[in-house]
Each structure stands twice: as C-alpha cells, then as structure tokens.
Scaffold this motif. Structure first.
Motif, PDB file in Angstrom:
ATOM      1  N   GLU A 192       1.073  -1.058   0.003  1.00 51.27           N
ATOM      2  CA  GLU A 192       0.038   0.066  -0.083  1.00 51.27           C
ATOM      3  C   GLU A 192       0.921   1.182  -0.079  1.00 51.27           C
ATOM      4  O   GLU A 192       0.435   2.422  -0.574  1.00 51.27           O
ATOM      5  CB  GLU A 192      -0.959   0.031   1.185  1.00 51.27           C
ATOM      6  N   GLU A 193       2.118   1.277   0.620  1.00 53.45           N
ATOM      7  CA  GLU A 193       3.031   2.512   0.734  1.00 53.45           C
ATOM      8  C   GLU A 193       3.800   2.429  -0.569  1.00 53.45           C
ATOM      9  O   GLU A 193       4.557   3.556  -0.565  1.00 53.45           O
ATOM     10  CB  GLU A 193       3.670   2.089   2.201  1.00 53.45           C
ATOM     11  N   GLY A 194       3.940   1.247  -1.330  1.00 52.13           N
ATOM     12  CA  GLY A 194       4.777   1.465  -2.515  1.00 52.13           C
ATOM     13  C   GLY A 194       6.241   0.903  -2.103  1.00 52.13           C
ATOM     14  O   GLY A 194       7.197   1.312  -2.894  1.00 52.13           O
ATOM     15  N   THR A 195       6.364   0.502  -0.851  1.00 52.21           N
ATOM     16  CA  THR A 195       7.850  -0.112  -0.499  1.00 52.21           C
ATOM     17  C   THR A 195       8.167  -1.405  -0.563  1.00 52.21           C
ATOM     18  O   THR A 195       9.375  -1.740  -0.620  1.00 52.21           O
ATOM     19  CB  THR A 195       8.019   0.442   0.718  1.00 52.21           C
ATOM     20  N   HIS A 196       7.125  -2.439  -1.044  1.00 50.52           N
ATOM     21  CA  HIS A 196       7.523  -3.635  -1.422  1.00 50.52           C
ATOM     22  C   HIS A 196       8.145  -3.923  -2.586  1.00 50.52           C
ATOM     23  O   HIS A 196       8.017  -3.335  -3.254  1.00 50.52           O
ATOM     24  CB  HIS A 196       6.143  -4.582  -1.479  1.00 50.52           C
ATOM     25  N   ARG A 197       9.193  -4.819  -2.270  1.00 51.43           N
ATOM     26  CA  ARG A 197       9.961  -5.244  -3.286  1.00 51.43           C
ATOM     27  C   ARG A 197       9.670  -6.721  -3.757  1.00 51.43           C
ATOM     28  O   ARG A 197       9.933  -7.480  -2.732  1.00 51.43           O
ATOM     29  CB  ARG A 197      11.495  -5.011  -3.257  1.00 51.43           C
ATOM     30  N   PRO A 198       9.759  -7.350  -4.943  1.00 54.53           N
ATOM     31  CA  PRO A 198       9.402  -8.493  -5.129  1.00 54.53           C
ATOM     32  C   PRO A 198      10.544  -9.468  -4.664  1.00 54.53           C
ATOM     33  O   PRO A 198      11.683  -9.153  -5.050  1.00 54.53           O
ATOM     34  CB  PRO A 198       9.294  -8.721  -7.131  1.00 54.53           C
ATOM     35  N   GLY A 199      10.153 -10.784  -3.946  1.00 53.26           N
ATOM     36  CA  GLY A 199      11.297 -11.471  -3.436  1.00 53.26           C
ATOM     37  C   GLY A 199      11.690 -11.189  -2.103  1.00 53.26           C
ATOM     38  O   GLY A 199      11.958 -11.992  -1.234  1.00 53.26           O
ATOM     39  N   TRP A 200      11.143  -9.950  -1.534  1.00 47.81           N
ATOM     40  CA  TRP A 200      11.507  -9.470  -0.343  1.00 47.81           C
ATOM     41  C   TRP A 200      10.424  -9.450   0.773  1.00 47.81           C
ATOM     42  O   TRP A 200      10.262  -8.504   1.382  1.00 47.81           O
ATOM     43  CB  TRP A 200      12.383  -8.289  -0.315  1.00 47.81           C
ATOM     44  N   GLY A 201       9.469 -10.430   0.772  1.00 51.06           N
ATOM     45  CA  GLY A 201       8.437 -10.572   1.494  1.00 51.06           C
ATOM     46  C   GLY A 201       8.293 -11.748   2.130  1.00 51.06           C
ATOM     47  O   GLY A 201       9.171 -12.243   2.903  1.00 51.06           O
ATOM     48  N   VAL A 202       7.089 -12.437   2.333  1.00 52.60           N
ATOM     49  CA  VAL A 202       6.756 -13.600   3.082  1.00 52.60           C
ATOM     50  C   VAL A 202       6.612 -14.649   1.958  1.00 52.60           C
ATOM     51  O   VAL A 202       6.011 -14.718   1.044  1.00 52.60           O
ATOM     52  CB  VAL A 202       5.483 -13.396   3.706  1.00 52.60           C
TER      53      VAL A 202
END
Length: 368
Positions: free
Chosen positions: A247-257
């Motif tokens: 939602e904040e635009g800070t997620h990067r593919p591969g660096w989540g859950v």
C-alpha cells in the motif's frame, strides 16, 4: 481465498471482444495500435496467440522455454476471425486455469521463470486489457474495463507499484501508457513480476502476492491448503506487514513472505520471509514460524537455508540478521545450522536500541 483466475480471463476477453467488434469492418492493418509497433490487426492476433500459448504451457506443465506448439495465423485472417481466435484462446485458457491444481507451475520468462494458474490468468488479463487499450486508442474507440480486472493484475503482477484508487489508470501508468497525478511518467522498459518460488528437498517456498498477503492477514488462507493448526499468528502478522508495504509502495518482489508448502501432500506448514527489502547497508532481517504440528522435523532449517542462499546471491546484499528471544533455543538452533552467528554484544545492544526491541532479544548475523 477463492481462485478466480478463470473467471477473470473470461470476463476480460468478453469485454475486449465486445468493444472491438464494434469496429470490425475497419481496416485494422492500416492503423497502428496506440504506442506499440504493431498494427491493430497484428495486436489482436498477438492477444490470441498469448492466450493459446499460455493455455498450452500450463496444460503441458512446460518447465523451460519450449512451446508445446506455435500459433500461426494465416495472412488472410480478417478482423472477425481474429476476434474469434481471441475468444477461443480465452476459453481455452480459462478452462485450463480452472482445472489445473493451484500449486502447479509452468514456464514464463518474466522474471522468475514460472507462474502458477493464477499467475497465468493475471498475465493474460493484463495482456488483454492493455493491448485492447492499444487497439482502441488506434481506432479511437472508448474502452474502460472494470477496475476489478485491473486490480487483479496489479495485486499479482505489479507488487512493486503503489496502488491508487483508480486501478485502471494505475495499470496504464505502470506500463507507460498514461499519466497518474503525483507520479513521474514511466518511460523506457517496465516490468511485471510473477511470484518467486524456491524449491528444497521437501518443501516449496512460494512468495506471497499482495492479494494473497492481504487475504492471510484478514484471516483467510491466502489460497493455500494449510495443515489443521496453521497458519500460525506470526505468518498472519508478517502478511500484514507485506500488505502495508504494498500500500505504501515500498514492497519489493522477493523480499516479502514465503509460504512453506510440503511437496508430499501440498499442505502449507508455515511462513518465512524478510521484514523488508535490504536497507542502505545491504542488510535484511529474516523471520519465520511454523504451525505447531510441523515443528521438530527440520522444515525451518531447510527453508531458511534455501532462502538465505537466494538472498545473499542478490546484488548489493551484504548480510542477513535474525532477532530471537533468549529462551527460544529451537529457533536459535535453526539459525546456527544455517550459518548465522550471534553478533557481538555491542552490536546486539545497538540494534535492539535502534529498533526499540526488547534488550533480551539475541541478534544473529549471516554475512555474504
């Protein structure tokens, strides 16, 4: 979380064909399709080819660049026939998506080399919406697909793009086809992402899309078949962190859950991942939990080893850290077995103070 990829493909194709059929008597070969290099006729054929090839890859379980077949369209194919091909390709893919088990993956080149049925559906819906927009722009037709279809694509294929209330305008902006207030235009190359999957001997680690993460955070299953006592609360909390980052635009593919799925029965047994993308020092923090019934079997060690190997191979990543309760001996053994070492007391204290952590937490570090 209900898998609706087949329905989304069918809806996107039906809407596209309905609009384009109003101009079927025009000369599509003489008109360029929006900003792409093809004519409107070539673009319509391209849509059909993608739909049919996606269905073929998924149905055949293709795992490399090989196409199970090529789609060759005769030069004499007119506009009406081209739209029939689009309809037929849409029906083939929708049926394939509906009847393929959700954990099956097949080859797709961008960027992690595979997609599951929902991923192929999102790819196809994106192709249909965007290229129909291109054709409509060239032919000066009005085309406004439902926002839910654009959202379906964004939350699965554009996890790095901060969402906006207008999902369709956001998708156009993200692919260099339009403007969005307050954001710089997208020029040059743009990218979309399937979710990353890491394989181990007994497990598959599947990165959550923002759509799946939100569903898990809100109490759903995220599209996974869980063991009876899963998912554990930590996985839902981490999923909420991912959804917030999106939602904040800070997620990067591969660096989540990542969800840990057992190969032998397809059951999800836990979650593991990163608190965020690496910071300016090239450091990322890891965390994990397992459903109680899955503990004591080495799953966490196996998964962390695979995730650590992937992370430390990425450009600019210098270290991974994990903070663990002082009395959680089992978790401490997991990180130790995967090459993490306890940080010096001064560094441990500084990190806990910086992050307002309990000073009883122990800091473990693994360097590249």
């Amino acid at each position: 979380m209900e898998h609706k990829g087949g329905e989304r493909v069918a809806e996107a194709v039906a809407g596209a064909v309905a609009v384009l059929r109003t101009a079927v008597d025009r000369d599509w070969k003489a008109v360029r399709a929006g900003r792409v290099e093809w004519s409107c006729h070539e673009t319509a054929v391209h849509i059909a080819q993608d739909l049919i090839v996606y269905a073929g890859r998924l149905a055949s379980r293709v795992q490399d660049a090989y196409r199970p077949f090529d789609v060759v369209v005769d030069d004499s194919t007119d506009n009406a026939r081209a739209l029939q091909l689009v309809e037929g390709g849409g029906a083939l893919l929708a049926a394939t998506v509906r009847t393929t088990p959700p954990r099956v993956r097949a080859y797709h080149p961008r960027p992690f080399l595979s997609a599951n049925p929902e991923g192929f559906a999102a790819l196809a819906v994106g192709e249909v919406l965007l290229h129909t927009h291109d054709i409509a722009e060239g032919l000066e037709l009005v085309y406004e697909p439902p926002g839910e279809l654009a959202e379906f694509v964004l939350t699965r294929m554009f996890p790095h793009v901060r969402p906006d209330a207008d999902h369709w305008r956001t998708l156009l902006w993200a692919t260099g086809r339009g403007e969005l207030p307050g954001r710089e235009p997208v020029t040059g190359d743009w990218a979309w992402y399937n979710n990353l999957v890491l394989d181990t001997g007994r497990l598959t680690l599947e990165a959550l899309t923002p759509a799946a993460a939100l569903d898990l955070h809100l109490g759903g299953d995220g599209g996974f078949a869980w063991v009876e006592d899963g998912p554990f609360e930590g996985t839902r909390q981490a999923s909420g962190m991912l959804a917030k980052a999106y939602e904040e635009g800070t997620h990067r593919p591969g660096w989540g859950v990542f969800v840990l799925v057992r190969r032998d029965d397809g059951r999800a047994v836990g979650g593991m991942g990163f608190h965020s993308a690496p910071d300016e020092d090239g450091r990322a923090e890891v965390g994990y939990d397992l459903a109680p019934s899955a503990r004591g079997r080495g799953y966490a060690t196996e998964a962390l080893a695979a995730m650590t190997e992937w992370a430390l191979a990425q450009d600019g990543v210098r270290s991974l850290v994990a903070t663990i309760d002082h009395d959680n001996a089992a978790s401490q053994r997991v990180v130790a077995r995967t090459g993490f070492r306890r940080a010096p007391a001064e560094e441990e204290r500084a990190v806990n103070e910086e992050r307002d952590h309990d000073q009883a937490l122990r800091l473990y570090v693994r360097h590249a």
